[in-house]
Structure formats: C-alpha cells, structure tokens
Design an enzyme around this catalytic site. Structure first.
Site, PDB file in Angstrom:
ATOM      1  N   THR A  99      36.604  43.585  35.334  1.00  0.00           N
ATOM      2  CA  THR A  99      35.434  44.220  34.681  1.00  0.00           C
ATOM      3  C   THR A  99      34.408  43.164  34.293  1.00  0.00           C
ATOM      4  O   THR A  99      33.205  43.421  34.312  1.00  0.00           O
ATOM      5  CB  THR A  99      35.846  45.016  33.430  1.00  0.00           C
ATOM      6  OG1 THR A  99      36.593  44.169  32.556  1.00  0.00           O
ATOM      7  CG2 THR A  99      36.670  46.246  33.819  1.00  0.00           C
ATOM      8  N   HIS A 111      48.032  47.659  46.205  1.00  0.00           N
ATOM      9  CA  HIS A 111      47.211  48.829  46.561  1.00  0.00           C
ATOM     10  C   HIS A 111      46.347  48.540  47.777  1.00  0.00           C
ATOM     11  O   HIS A 111      45.382  49.260  48.043  1.00  0.00           O
ATOM     12  CB  HIS A 111      46.301  49.220  45.382  1.00  0.00           C
ATOM     13  CG  HIS A 111      47.054  49.914  44.287  1.00  0.00           C
ATOM     14  ND1 HIS A 111      46.583  49.952  42.996  1.00  0.00           N
ATOM     15  CD2 HIS A 111      48.242  50.567  44.270  1.00  0.00           C
ATOM     16  CE1 HIS A 111      47.450  50.622  42.241  1.00  0.00           C
ATOM     17  NE2 HIS A 111      48.459  50.994  42.992  1.00  0.00           N
TER      18      HIS A 111
HETATM   19  P1  NAD Z   1      42.970  51.017  34.545  1.00  0.00           P
HETATM   20  O1  NAD Z   1      41.546  51.338  34.529  1.00  0.00           O
HETATM   21  O2  NAD Z   1      43.966  52.148  34.487  1.00  0.00           O
HETATM   22  O3  NAD Z   1      43.294  50.027  33.315  1.00  0.00           O
HETATM   23  C1  NAD Z   1      42.481  48.903  33.099  1.00  0.00           C
HETATM   24  C2  NAD Z   1      42.823  48.344  31.731  1.00  0.00           C
HETATM   25  O4  NAD Z   1      42.098  47.130  31.565  1.00  0.00           O
HETATM   26  C3  NAD Z   1      42.408  49.250  30.568  1.00  0.00           C
HETATM   27  O5  NAD Z   1      43.559  49.533  29.779  1.00  0.00           O
HETATM   28  C4  NAD Z   1      41.378  48.434  29.769  1.00  0.00           C
HETATM   29  O6  NAD Z   1      41.600  48.507  28.377  1.00  0.00           O
HETATM   30  C5  NAD Z   1      41.619  47.027  30.234  1.00  0.00           C
HETATM   31  N1  NAD Z   1      40.419  46.200  30.304  1.00  0.00           N
HETATM   32  C6  NAD Z   1      39.216  46.523  30.813  1.00  0.00           C
HETATM   33  N2  NAD Z   1      38.387  45.451  30.764  1.00  0.00           N
HETATM   34  C7  NAD Z   1      39.101  44.424  30.212  1.00  0.00           C
HETATM   35  C8  NAD Z   1      38.812  43.067  29.896  1.00  0.00           C
HETATM   36  N3  NAD Z   1      37.610  42.529  30.133  1.00  0.00           N
HETATM   37  N4  NAD Z   1      39.785  42.317  29.333  1.00  0.00           N
HETATM   38  C9  NAD Z   1      41.004  42.841  29.057  1.00  0.00           C
HETATM   39  N5  NAD Z   1      41.344  44.129  29.349  1.00  0.00           N
HETATM   40  C10 NAD Z   1      40.391  44.901  29.921  1.00  0.00           C
HETATM   41  O7  NAD Z   1      43.269  50.185  35.833  1.00  0.00           O
HETATM   42  P2  NAD Z   1      44.699  49.800  36.381  1.00  0.00           P
HETATM   43  O8  NAD Z   1      45.671  49.458  35.317  1.00  0.00           O
HETATM   44  O9  NAD Z   1      44.462  48.847  37.478  1.00  0.00           O
HETATM   45  O10 NAD Z   1      45.235  51.221  36.933  1.00  0.00           O
HETATM   46  C11 NAD Z   1      45.884  51.287  38.088  1.00  0.00           C
HETATM   47  C12 NAD Z   1      44.895  52.021  38.868  1.00  0.00           C
HETATM   48  O11 NAD Z   1      45.109  51.810  40.187  1.00  0.00           O
HETATM   49  C13 NAD Z   1      44.990  53.544  38.686  1.00  0.00           C
HETATM   50  O12 NAD Z   1      44.020  54.002  37.812  1.00  0.00           O
HETATM   51  C14 NAD Z   1      44.669  54.019  40.089  1.00  0.00           C
HETATM   52  O13 NAD Z   1      43.663  54.993  40.077  1.00  0.00           O
HETATM   53  C15 NAD Z   1      44.177  52.750  40.653  1.00  0.00           C
HETATM   54  N6  NAD Z   1      44.126  52.540  42.019  1.00  0.00           N
HETATM   55  C16 NAD Z   1      43.163  51.700  42.262  1.00  0.00           C
HETATM   56  C17 NAD Z   1      42.925  51.388  43.526  1.00  0.00           C
HETATM   57  C18 NAD Z   1      41.778  50.501  43.708  1.00  0.00           C
HETATM   58  O14 NAD Z   1      40.802  50.896  44.259  1.00  0.00           O
HETATM   59  N7  NAD Z   1      41.909  49.347  43.032  1.00  0.00           N
HETATM   60  C19 NAD Z   1      43.727  51.873  44.571  1.00  0.00           C
HETATM   61  C20 NAD Z   1      44.780  52.744  44.232  1.00  0.00           C
HETATM   62  C21 NAD Z   1      44.987  53.102  42.923  1.00  0.00           C
END
Ligand code: NAD
Length: 245
Positions: free
Chosen positions: A26, A117
């Site tokens: 992010t 992923h």
């Molecule tokens: P997420 O959005 O579910 O969680 C991200 C976490 O990062 C949040 O809890 C947030 O509090 C934290 N965060 C955000 N900015 C931050 C920062 N600067 N410093 C510290 N923490 C920070 O994402 P995830 O955990 O990767 O979830 C897995 C995801 O994989 C699922 O939501 C699914 O939809 C997704 N997915 C993604 C892809 C892709 O395109 N990457 C492919 C398949 C599935």
C-alpha cells in the site's frame, strides 16, 4: 520499541520466513483488499476476480485487471520491500511467501519469493496455452479490452489465482514446508483471512516456531503471536533492518 524487539526475534529465532500480503504494497500506492478503502469495498471479488466471472465475461474481468496492470507496472518497491530484500541478502530472511501479484519483492531484490497467488509476470491463452509476458499484455490491452492470443485468437487470462481456483500446488506445498521449518514466521501486511495461506501461522506455531505480525489492523492470529506491531510496514521494517544491518 517494536523494531528493537522484532530485530531481536529475527536474530534469535532463525530461520526467519516472511509472509506478506497486500498491506506490504500500500505504501507503493497499491490499495489492499479488505481495508475500509480496499479494493473489495469498491469491487465485488466474485464479480471481478473469480474464475466463474472470467468464464462468463472475460472483458468485464479484464476491465478490472487492465487498470490494475497499469498501476502495478508503474508502482515502485517501498521501504518494506527494500528492508526485506536487504535482510535476505544479509542472511536474516530465508524466503518470502507472498500473496501479492505485483512483483515488487522481486524488483526490490528479493531472490527466494514464493508467489502463492501467481503474478502479473505472464498471462496465458485459455485455448492453446501460449504464454505472454507482461509488456506484451500491456501492449495488447491498449488495442483491445480483453487481450486475445495472437496465435489462435483465444482469450488471455492473467496467471493470477482467481477466487474458485486452486493455488499452484508446488507453491503452497513449499510455503507450508517453509512455515513448518521456520524458527520465526514474520507476517507483514496481511489480514490473514484467506485460506490456505491463513493456515501458515499455525503451522509454524504447531511445529514449535514463533510468530510475529506487523499489520496496521488486528488479525485473527494476534493472540498466537509473540510480537504484534500495529503500525506501518515500511517504517517498522526499515527501523528493524537498520538495527540488524
Ligand atoms: P488484505 O487486504 O486482506 O489485508 C491487508 C492487510 O494489510 C490489512 O489487514 C491492513 O490492515 C494491512 N495494511 C494495509 N496497509 C498497511 C501498511 N502500510 N502497513 C502495515 N499494514 C498494512 O490483503 P491480504 O491479506 O493480502 O488478503 C489476501 C487477499 O488475497 C484476499 O483478500 C484475496 O482477495 C486476495 N487475492 C489477491 C490476489 C491479488 O491480486 N493479489 C489474488 C488472489 C487473491
């Protein structure tokens, strides 16, 4: 100070394996998924990121992915990616298991990265299996809303795991093996809500390893972690790396 405690854990609980999610990117300008400002607040993942949606209307799914491809190719690694690459280079990080498809760990210099992923590195033709590198897909997207195979006309699909698809077998097996062998599993920027990846922290703990979490918001595994840092990944990992390198 959290960085000092994290540095001590990384130094003492080797080998350290890192598990990252969208929150590590992010600060590179890439929105995450489940934060209040995340992608799923705007797009229904079943409508835009599921294999069923892609089969039904590939152009609609590409209308979601095309701007993401542009954004991901323009993004740059941030302090968190760079700190993790430096810690790997110095022998403090064994490997990174990432849920992210943005290639930023690799671009920051990390070498052992398991992309559970998949990634935007390539897209493949659903009909003949031809593989297209990112640059070619970006060029095709400038000409058509859903890129088609030059060889057979079939529709291309990003080599990313969609909802309803299985994770690459080799990747989740390697991730599970790394989690079981880890002295420390360091989770950075993940809500730990999507399985099977969300099962990795308990694999580490049940095998006798230790758990640390750097995540802005609480996760379901905070209670299993020896250290939880609810702060920004970039600042926390940069400060931690400064203490170790
Ligand atoms: P997420 O959005 O579910 O969680 C991200 C976490 O990062 C949040 O809890 C947030 O509090 C934290 N965060 C955000 N900015 C931050 C920062 N600067 N410093 C510290 N923490 C920070 O994402 P995830 O955990 O990767 O979830 C897995 C995801 O994989 C699922 O939501 C699914 O939809 C997704 N997915 C993604 C892809 C892709 O395109 N990457 C492919 C398949 C599935």
């Amino acid at each position: 100070m959290s960085a000092a405690r994290l540095a001590e854990l990384i130094r003492d609980a080797q080998p350290c394996v890192v598990l990252t999610g969208a929150g590590v990117s992010t600060e590179s300008g890439i929105p995450d998924f489940r934060s209040p400002t995340g992608i799923w607040a705007e797009f229904d993942p079943l409508e835009y990121a599921s294999i069923e949606a892609f089969r039904r209307d590939p152009a609609k799914v590409w209308s979601f992915y095309a701007p993401r491809f542009a954004m991901l190719t323009e993004a740059e690694p941030n302090d968190a990616h760079r700190a993790l690459a430096a810690l790997e280079e110095a022998g403090y990080v064994r490997a990174i298991v990432t849920q992210n498809i943005d290639l930023l760990h690799e671009r920051a210099g990390s070498r052992d990265v398991i992309e559970v992923h998949g990634s935007i590195r390539t897209s493949s033709c659903r009909a003949c299996g031809a593989s297209y590198p990112l640059a070619e897909v970006v060029a095709l997207l400038e000409r058509e809303p859903a890129p088609s195979c030059v060889a057979c006309g079939g529709v291309l699909k990003p080599d990313v795991v969609f909802f309803g698809e299985l994770l690459p077998e080799w990747a989740i097996e390697r991730a599970s093996e790394l989690a079981r062998e880890a002295g420390l599993l360091l989770v950075v920027g993940s809500s730990l809500e999507v399985y099977p990846v969300a099962g990795l922290p308990l694999e580490t703990v049940q095998a006798g390893g230790r758990l640390a979490i750097v995540n802005r918001d609480p996760t379901p595994f905070d209670g299993d972690a020896e250290l939880v840092v609810h702060a920004a990944a970039g600042e926390t990992l940069r400060a931690t790396a400064d203490l170790l390198l």
